[in-house]
Design a protein around this motif. Structure first.
Motif, PDB file in Angstrom:
ATOM      1  N   UNK A 119     100.190  -1.941  83.517  1.00  0.00           N
ATOM      2  CA  UNK A 119      99.719  -1.018  82.484  1.00  0.00           C
ATOM      3  C   UNK A 119      98.232  -1.257  82.297  1.00  0.00           C
ATOM      4  N   UNK A 120      97.457  -0.202  82.623  1.00  0.00           N
ATOM      5  CA  UNK A 120      95.994  -0.314  82.629  1.00  0.00           C
ATOM      6  C   UNK A 120      95.602  -1.453  83.562  1.00  0.00           C
ATOM      7  N   UNK A 121      94.933  -2.492  83.054  1.00  0.00           N
ATOM      8  CA  UNK A 121      94.497  -3.577  83.935  1.00  0.00           C
ATOM      9  C   UNK A 121      95.324  -4.845  83.750  1.00  0.00           C
ATOM     10  N   UNK A 122      96.542  -4.684  83.184  1.00  0.00           N
ATOM     11  CA  UNK A 122      97.388  -5.842  82.935  1.00  0.00           C
ATOM     12  C   UNK A 122      98.721  -5.692  83.651  1.00  0.00           C
ATOM     13  N   UNK A 123      99.345  -6.833  83.930  1.00  0.00           N
ATOM     14  CA  UNK A 123     100.653  -6.852  84.586  1.00  0.00           C
ATOM     15  C   UNK A 123     101.629  -7.646  83.719  1.00  0.00           C
ATOM     16  N   UNK A 124     102.841  -7.088  83.543  1.00  0.00           N
ATOM     17  CA  UNK A 124     103.858  -7.733  82.725  1.00  0.00           C
ATOM     18  C   UNK A 124     105.089  -8.038  83.588  1.00  0.00           C
ATOM     19  N   UNK A 125     105.565  -9.264  83.490  1.00  0.00           N
ATOM     20  CA  UNK A 125     106.708  -9.704  84.291  1.00  0.00           C
ATOM     21  C   UNK A 125     107.995  -9.485  83.479  1.00  0.00           C
ATOM     22  N   UNK A 126     108.933  -8.729  84.053  1.00  0.00           N
ATOM     23  CA  UNK A 126     110.176  -8.385  83.375  1.00  0.00           C
ATOM     24  C   UNK A 126     111.352  -8.989  84.135  1.00  0.00           C
ATOM     25  N   UNK A 127     112.263  -9.629  83.403  1.00  0.00           N
ATOM     26  CA  UNK A 127     113.469 -10.164  84.022  1.00  0.00           C
ATOM     27  C   UNK A 127     114.595  -9.146  83.891  1.00  0.00           C
ATOM     28  N   UNK A 128     115.198  -8.791  85.025  1.00  0.00           N
ATOM     29  CA  UNK A 128     116.368  -7.920  85.064  1.00  0.00           C
ATOM     30  C   UNK A 128     117.579  -8.798  85.372  1.00  0.00           C
ATOM     31  N   UNK A 129     118.467  -8.962  84.412  1.00  0.00           N
ATOM     32  CA  UNK A 129     119.614  -9.848  84.583  1.00  0.00           C
ATOM     33  C   UNK A 129     120.904  -9.103  84.279  1.00  0.00           C
ATOM     34  N   UNK A 130     121.835  -9.136  85.218  1.00  0.00           N
ATOM     35  CA  UNK A 130     123.099  -8.424  85.046  1.00  0.00           C
ATOM     36  C   UNK A 130     124.062  -9.202  84.157  1.00  0.00           C
ATOM     37  N   UNK A 131     124.719  -8.480  83.250  1.00  0.00           N
ATOM     38  CA  UNK A 131     125.755  -9.080  82.426  1.00  0.00           C
ATOM     39  C   UNK A 131     126.977  -9.401  83.277  1.00  0.00           C
ATOM     40  N   UNK A 132     127.641 -10.490  82.964  1.00  0.00           N
ATOM     41  CA  UNK A 132     128.785 -10.932  83.750  1.00  0.00           C
ATOM     42  C   UNK A 132     130.115 -10.454  83.186  1.00  0.00           C
ATOM     43  N   UNK A 133     130.096  -9.826  82.021  1.00  0.00           N
ATOM     44  CA  UNK A 133     131.337  -9.328  81.429  1.00  0.00           C
ATOM     45  C   UNK A 133     131.967  -8.255  82.307  1.00  0.00           C
ATOM     46  N   UNK A 134     133.293  -8.198  82.289  1.00  0.00           N
ATOM     47  CA  UNK A 134     134.019  -7.160  83.016  1.00  0.00           C
ATOM     48  C   UNK A 134     133.942  -5.866  82.220  1.00  0.00           C
ATOM     49  N   UNK A 135     133.513  -4.794  82.862  1.00  0.00           N
ATOM     50  CA  UNK A 135     133.395  -3.494  82.194  1.00  0.00           C
ATOM     51  C   UNK A 135     134.359  -2.506  82.826  1.00  0.00           C
ATOM     52  N   UNK A 136     135.092  -1.786  81.980  1.00  0.00           N
ATOM     53  CA  UNK A 136     135.933  -0.684  82.441  1.00  0.00           C
ATOM     54  C   UNK A 136     135.705   0.500  81.514  1.00  0.00           C
ATOM     55  N   UNK A 137     135.833   1.732  82.027  1.00  0.00           N
ATOM     56  CA  UNK A 137     135.612   2.907  81.180  1.00  0.00           C
ATOM     57  C   UNK A 137     136.745   3.115  80.179  1.00  0.00           C
ATOM     58  N   UNK A 138     136.414   3.719  79.049  1.00  0.00           N
ATOM     59  CA  UNK A 138     137.389   3.941  77.985  1.00  0.00           C
ATOM     60  C   UNK A 138     138.562   4.815  78.423  1.00  0.00           C
ATOM     61  N   UNK A 139     138.368   5.638  79.446  1.00  0.00           N
ATOM     62  CA  UNK A 139     139.433   6.560  79.851  1.00  0.00           C
ATOM     63  C   UNK A 139     140.677   5.842  80.339  1.00  0.00           C
ATOM     64  N   UNK A 140     140.573   4.544  80.675  1.00  0.00           N
ATOM     65  CA  UNK A 140     141.739   3.799  81.108  1.00  0.00           C
ATOM     66  C   UNK A 140     142.641   3.429  79.934  1.00  0.00           C
ATOM     67  N   UNK A 141     142.061   3.339  78.752  1.00  0.00           N
ATOM     68  CA  UNK A 141     142.855   3.020  77.583  1.00  0.00           C
ATOM     69  C   UNK A 141     143.028   1.544  77.324  1.00  0.00           C
TER      70      UNK A 141
END
Length: 232
Positions: free
Chosen positions: A162-184
């Motif tokens: 951004x402009x003349x600066x650089x920002x370091x961002x950590x992208x970390x995946x959650x380990x929880x099991x995710x399922x869509x609500x349509x399964x019930x």
């Protein structure tokens, strides 16, 4: 890594009992996937089960081959829901999954929808981004959903300039099991709506208003009630 033998000549009968009477589908977005059981009931599609295949893909068990063929032919009904819909006949399915990523280190002046989405697109198709950050209590961390085709969990650093600066961002995946609500239900048998592992970050779509009564043979009642979801 353990290497196995070649299986190209092996005939499998996985889910053979569902061939012809089930469909495999890929929803157009995450919101449709989450609310799919309710959308099917609105259209009065008689189904007995919904099974999650990962990513945006699902297996819908219907009453018989006649119902399955009617649904395939009715593109005007399922077109707004699915980007792809086929009768299940044992075909190979591509691997995809939904990765929920935490963004750590985004400075306040860059906490913006377009910026967060741009960062997420480095890892795959962005499926979910908070539409408004003004009500968030914790602005030190963001959370997005991304469609990926790799099995490895994500934990990487990315840089934002951004402009003349650089920002370091950590992208970390959650380990929880995710399922869509349509399964019930989720892992452990708890109702999806009451579990922190369910798809609570995704808003509920409004009533689609699709015509009903077209896919229930001989006017039988919908078979999806109760077994696959909780009506609200």
């Amino acid at each position: 890594m353990v290497k196995l033998g070649t299986f190209s000549k092996v005939l499998t009968a996985a889910f053979r009992d569902l061939w012809g009477a089930s469909v495999v589908a890929k929803t157009v977005d995450l919101e449709t996937l989450v609310d799919l059981d309710q959308l099917l009931r609105i259209a009065k599609v008689g189904f007995s089960n919904i099974q999650y295949l990962g990513g945006l893909s699902i297996l819908i068990t219907l009453g018989n081959e006649v119902v399955a063929k009617k649904i395939i032919e009715a593109r005007d009904v399922w077109g707004p829901w699915f980007s792809k819909l086929d009768i299940w006949e044992g075909q190979s399915m591509p691997f995809e999954r939904v990765a929920w990523l935490r963004l750590l280190g985004v400075p306040l002046h860059l906490v913006d929808l377009d910026v967060v989405k741009m960062v997420g697109e480095e890892f795959g198709k962005v499926l979910h981004v908070p539409k408004y950050f003004g009500d968030e209590k914790d602005l030190s961390m963001g959370r997005i959903g991304v469609l990926v085709g790799e099995v490895e969990r994500i934990k990487e650093f990315v840089s934002i300039r951004w402009k003349n600066r650089s920002f370091r961002i950590l992208m970390e995946e959650e380990l929880d099991v995710w399922v869509p609500d349509c399964l019930g239900v989720v892992v452990g048998g708890s109702p999806a709506g009451s579990s922190p592992l369910a798809s609570s970050p995704v808003g509920r779509p409004v009533d689609s208003g699709f015509p009903g009564g077209r896919f229930v043979e001989d006017e039988e009642p919908c078979m999806g009630g109760g077994a696959v979801g909780n009506d609200e």
